[in-house]
Design a protein around this motif. Sequence first.
Motif, PDB file in Angstrom:
ATOM      1  N   ARG A 405       0.862  -1.311  -0.054  1.00  0.00           N
ATOM      2  CA  ARG A 405      -0.067  -0.052  -0.212  1.00  0.00           C
ATOM      3  C   ARG A 405       0.958   1.167   0.093  1.00  0.00           C
ATOM      4  N   ALA A 406       2.178   1.085   0.826  1.00  0.00           N
ATOM      5  CA  ALA A 406       2.806   2.459   0.554  1.00  0.00           C
ATOM      6  C   ALA A 406       3.513   2.587  -0.690  1.00  0.00           C
ATOM      7  N   ILE A 407       3.820   1.508  -1.301  1.00  0.00           N
ATOM      8  CA  ILE A 407       4.482   1.589  -2.549  1.00  0.00           C
ATOM      9  C   ILE A 407       3.549   2.287  -3.677  1.00  0.00           C
ATOM     10  N   GLY A 408       2.259   1.954  -3.604  1.00  0.00           N
ATOM     11  CA  GLY A 408       1.345   2.436  -4.396  1.00  0.00           C
ATOM     12  C   GLY A 408       0.952   3.883  -4.014  1.00  0.00           C
ATOM     13  N   GLU A 409       1.187   4.110  -3.043  1.00  0.00           N
ATOM     14  CA  GLU A 409       0.892   5.679  -2.451  1.00  0.00           C
ATOM     15  C   GLU A 409       2.084   6.466  -2.914  1.00  0.00           C
ATOM     16  N   GLY A 439      -3.368  -1.255 -10.282  1.00  0.00           N
ATOM     17  CA  GLY A 439      -4.385  -0.404 -10.803  1.00  0.00           C
ATOM     18  C   GLY A 439      -4.192   1.142 -10.506  1.00  0.00           C
ATOM     19  N   ARG A 440      -3.826   1.496  -9.172  1.00  0.00           N
ATOM     20  CA  ARG A 440      -3.611   2.772  -8.774  1.00  0.00           C
ATOM     21  C   ARG A 440      -2.569   3.469  -9.630  1.00  0.00           C
ATOM     22  N   ILE A 441      -1.367   2.639  -9.485  1.00  0.00           N
ATOM     23  CA  ILE A 441      -0.266   3.560 -10.193  1.00  0.00           C
ATOM     24  C   ILE A 441      -0.646   3.872 -11.788  1.00  0.00           C
ATOM     25  N   LEU A 442      -1.218   2.866 -12.510  1.00  0.00           N
ATOM     26  CA  LEU A 442      -1.532   2.820 -13.721  1.00  0.00           C
ATOM     27  C   LEU A 442      -2.422   4.088 -13.993  1.00  0.00           C
ATOM     28  N   ASN A 443      -3.572   4.140 -13.066  1.00  0.00           N
ATOM     29  CA  ASN A 443      -4.501   5.513 -13.257  1.00  0.00           C
ATOM     30  C   ASN A 443      -3.892   6.586 -12.855  1.00  0.00           C
ATOM     31  N   LYS A 444      -2.804   6.559 -12.219  1.00  0.00           N
ATOM     32  CA  LYS A 444      -1.808   7.504 -11.756  1.00  0.00           C
ATOM     33  C   LYS A 444      -1.084   8.171 -13.065  1.00  0.00           C
ATOM     34  N   LEU A 445      -0.256   7.111 -13.722  1.00  0.00           N
ATOM     35  CA  LEU A 445       0.450   7.114 -14.843  1.00  0.00           C
ATOM     36  C   LEU A 445      -0.461   7.803 -15.983  1.00  0.00           C
ATOM     37  N   SER A 446      -1.649   7.422 -16.120  1.00  0.00           N
ATOM     38  CA  SER A 446      -2.644   7.951 -17.220  1.00  0.00           C
ATOM     39  C   SER A 446      -2.949   9.131 -16.924  1.00  0.00           C
ATOM     40  N   GLY A 447      -3.188   9.682 -15.826  1.00  0.00           N
ATOM     41  CA  GLY A 447      -3.498  11.146 -15.369  1.00  0.00           C
ATOM     42  C   GLY A 447      -2.159  11.898 -15.560  1.00  0.00           C
ATOM     43  N   LEU A 448      -1.057  11.690 -15.570  1.00  0.00           N
ATOM     44  CA  LEU A 448       0.002  12.151 -15.858  1.00  0.00           C
ATOM     45  C   LEU A 448       0.239  12.253 -17.283  1.00  0.00           C
TER      46      LEU A 448
END
Length: 457
Positions: A405-409, A439-448
């Motif tokens: 969870r920390a890595i995802g954050e 999924g969180r990281i990939l969504n974050k990257l998509s936003g970036l």
Amino acid sequence: ILIGFFGSGCAKSPEDELASAQTAYEKNDFTRALSLSEVVLKKIPSSFPAHRIKILSSIAQGEALAALAQFDLIEKGHPEAAPQLLKEIGLEMIKRALAHENGFVRSAAVKALGEMGDPAHIPLMVPSLRDKEVFVRFFAVEALGTLGGSEALKLLLALSADPEGMVRIAAVKALDDMPVSDSIRGVDMHQAVATFKNDSDPSVRLFTLAAMASRKDRAAFATIAEMIQTSDPFIRQAGAVALGRTRENEAIPLLIKILSDTDETRRMYAAEALGELLQNGHVSKLRASPEAYTVLVHALKDQTPAVRGAAATSLGKLGNTKAIPHLTEALADPDVYVRVSAAEGLYRFGEKTLSAYEAAMLENDYAARHFAIGSLRKVGGKEALPLLARGLSDTAPRVRIAVVRAIGEIGEKEALPLLKAGLKDPDLSVRTYAAGNIGRILNKLSGLIIKKQERES
């Protein structure tokens, strides 16, 4: 001849077989989907759509490791399509966990959905709101609050009928903290949280009043101030926490008074609440309050470690740089939880005392290691990723969950290999959290990527 003619005429093309495989997958007929995808792959070994259906069907049938091994093989050949497939893999794993017989796994699944950050997944959470296990419902509520939006709002309001007070408190807090979005813009959130104001549980009422007070309801704040005068220890403790959520300047002197209470738990909550007030937008007011700073510094010497730790964390949030030497001294506290809390406070001043976290990760008590990772998740940056990577091999599953969870954050693209390793963890809950945070990281990257494209255009 006729038999040969009709046999060849009825033979399906790979495209037809692929379409049938996709239909079977969508109907949850995973055995047939798997069989048909393999037929296609015999004819066209490089077919990415067929590999996709085979991988997702394998996961749905509980063959996650085999599916992930296949994904690793085809990822290099289809780099443009691999991220979306990886997200689908994670979602399929979470869907399986949502229906697991173990309540802890189900709670991990619903929390992982929330961490993915996609409101489109809210329908998947609805059964969790009716789960027989109270903590599954509790975490489902927290996840809904994270996602926000009109659909989440309606579901949260309906939870005023939940039989457990802790679930109703979670619903009030989720409503109070819900991010403003277009779908709820214009909604009277004061009226929404007031749905719970007549609850039979005084703790629920306290948090409801705090949410109302945070929206400038003076009468609600006055009621809290009156309620906390009771002799009931549970109401007094809940009241200290509720004060921290009021966003009300007049809560400061009340919390300062509580910090001299004989009840150590109440002192801890008061110390935490001062920091909570700061988080909720009272930076200038609290920084201008020398009394708050003074009592928190004094609380660093409290006989109870939990109070000292809460004070250290809140001093970091207070923003007064005079706290730095006091927090540095607290790094030598005999209690590991206080040392980690002091490190967290110093982190907020830009003093990255990662060595305190490294030492905490060597503690024999897994709870201390878990606490350290949870703290680092709140304040750490990418410099913490190497330590978190080492934590993926911790012997305690709950520590590995905290690490994922920390890595995802904290992480972005560089975190994906670590989270992919988490998908192969021997513990199902760890794998579930890894899936959600991928999924969180990939969504974050998509936003970036979208923001970058907007800037360039």
